[in-house]
Design a protein around this motif. Structure first.
Motif, PDB file in Angstrom:
ATOM      1  N   UNK A   1       0.799  -1.225   0.000  1.00 53.14           N
ATOM      2  CA  UNK A   1       0.000   0.000   0.000  1.00 53.14           C
ATOM      3  C   UNK A   1       0.835   1.279   0.000  1.00 53.14           C
ATOM      4  N   UNK A   2       2.009   1.283   0.623  1.00 57.23           N
ATOM      5  CA  UNK A   2       2.798   2.516   0.667  1.00 57.23           C
ATOM      6  C   UNK A   2       3.285   2.944  -0.711  1.00 57.23           C
ATOM      7  N   UNK A   3       3.220   2.062  -1.682  1.00 56.13           N
ATOM      8  CA  UNK A   3       3.634   2.383  -3.053  1.00 56.13           C
ATOM      9  C   UNK A   3       2.475   2.804  -3.951  1.00 56.13           C
ATOM     10  N   UNK A   4       1.270   2.782  -3.451  1.00 59.03           N
ATOM     11  CA  UNK A   4       0.075   3.050  -4.268  1.00 59.03           C
ATOM     12  C   UNK A   4      -0.285   4.536  -4.220  1.00 59.03           C
ATOM     13  N   UNK A   5       0.016   5.291  -5.285  1.00 62.12           N
ATOM     14  CA  UNK A   5      -0.276   6.727  -5.278  1.00 62.12           C
ATOM     15  C   UNK A   5      -1.776   7.034  -5.260  1.00 62.12           C
ATOM     16  N   UNK A   6      -2.621   6.027  -5.478  1.00 59.37           N
ATOM     17  CA  UNK A   6      -4.060   6.230  -5.440  1.00 59.37           C
ATOM     18  C   UNK A   6      -4.636   6.236  -4.035  1.00 59.37           C
ATOM     19  N   UNK A   7      -3.840   5.829  -3.060  1.00 61.63           N
ATOM     20  CA  UNK A   7      -4.292   5.819  -1.669  1.00 61.63           C
ATOM     21  C   UNK A   7      -4.014   7.168  -1.013  1.00 61.63           C
TER      22      UNK A   7
ATOM     23  N   UNK B   1       3.868   2.214   5.552  1.00 57.86           N
ATOM     24  CA  UNK B   1       5.331   2.163   5.563  1.00 57.86           C
ATOM     25  C   UNK B   1       5.856   2.164   6.987  1.00 57.86           C
ATOM     26  N   UNK B   2       5.303   3.018   7.826  1.00 61.06           N
ATOM     27  CA  UNK B   2       5.720   3.083   9.238  1.00 61.06           C
ATOM     28  C   UNK B   2       5.588   1.714   9.900  1.00 61.06           C
ATOM     29  N   UNK B   3       4.487   1.048   9.649  1.00 57.01           N
ATOM     30  CA  UNK B   3       4.248  -0.250  10.283  1.00 57.01           C
ATOM     31  C   UNK B   3       5.174  -1.343   9.768  1.00 57.01           C
ATOM     32  N   UNK B   4       5.745  -1.152   8.603  1.00 58.94           N
ATOM     33  CA  UNK B   4       6.662  -2.141   8.033  1.00 58.94           C
ATOM     34  C   UNK B   4       8.102  -1.959   8.517  1.00 58.94           C
ATOM     35  N   UNK B   5       8.432  -0.766   9.003  1.00 57.08           N
ATOM     36  CA  UNK B   5       9.799  -0.500   9.462  1.00 57.08           C
ATOM     37  C   UNK B   5      10.063  -1.153  10.816  1.00 57.08           C
TER      38      UNK B   5
ATOM     39  N   UNK C   1      13.413   2.820  12.297  1.00 60.80           N
ATOM     40  CA  UNK C   1      12.707   4.035  12.729  1.00 60.80           C
ATOM     41  C   UNK C   1      13.626   4.973  13.503  1.00 60.80           C
ATOM     42  N   UNK C   2      14.563   4.422  14.271  1.00 60.17           N
ATOM     43  CA  UNK C   2      15.476   5.234  15.078  1.00 60.17           C
ATOM     44  C   UNK C   2      16.315   6.154  14.191  1.00 60.17           C
ATOM     45  N   UNK C   3      16.644   5.728  12.999  1.00 58.34           N
ATOM     46  CA  UNK C   3      17.465   6.540  12.110  1.00 58.34           C
ATOM     47  C   UNK C   3      16.712   7.634  11.386  1.00 58.34           C
TER      48      UNK C   3
ATOM     49  N   UNK D   1      12.617  -3.315   1.654  1.00 60.70           N
ATOM     50  CA  UNK D   1      11.365  -2.700   1.215  1.00 60.70           C
ATOM     51  C   UNK D   1      11.521  -1.982  -0.121  1.00 60.70           C
ATOM     52  N   UNK D   2      12.742  -1.999  -0.672  1.00 56.24           N
ATOM     53  CA  UNK D   2      12.984  -1.316  -1.929  1.00 56.24           C
ATOM     54  C   UNK D   2      13.024   0.190  -1.783  1.00 56.24           C
TER      55      UNK D   2
END
Length: 58
Positions: free
Chosen positions: A4-10, A19-23, A28-30, A42-43
């Motif tokens: 979903x983080x790659x879908x510009x329609x969302x 994306x946050x939930x996948x990190x 996240x610390x960085x 995650x590419x």
């Protein structure tokens, strides 16, 4: 890829949340730094934000 983080329609908020939930916590610390490390699994390439959130400076 159908993440979903790659879908510009969302809506942006949905993409950011996905994306946050996948990190990992380590990834996240960085994030508050000017130069972001890539997240190859995650590419996501490394990038520069131009700001440094820890001190509020650029």
């Amino acid at each position: 890829m159908n993440e979903p983080f790659r879908d510009p329609g969302l809506p942006l908020a949905a993409r950011v949340a996905d994306l946050r939930d996948r990190l990992t916590p380590e990834e996240k610390v960085g994030l508050p730094h000017q130069y972001q490390a890539p997240v190859p699994r995650l590419g996501v390439e490394g990038f520069r934000t131009g700001t440094e959130a820890l001190h509020g400076l650029a």
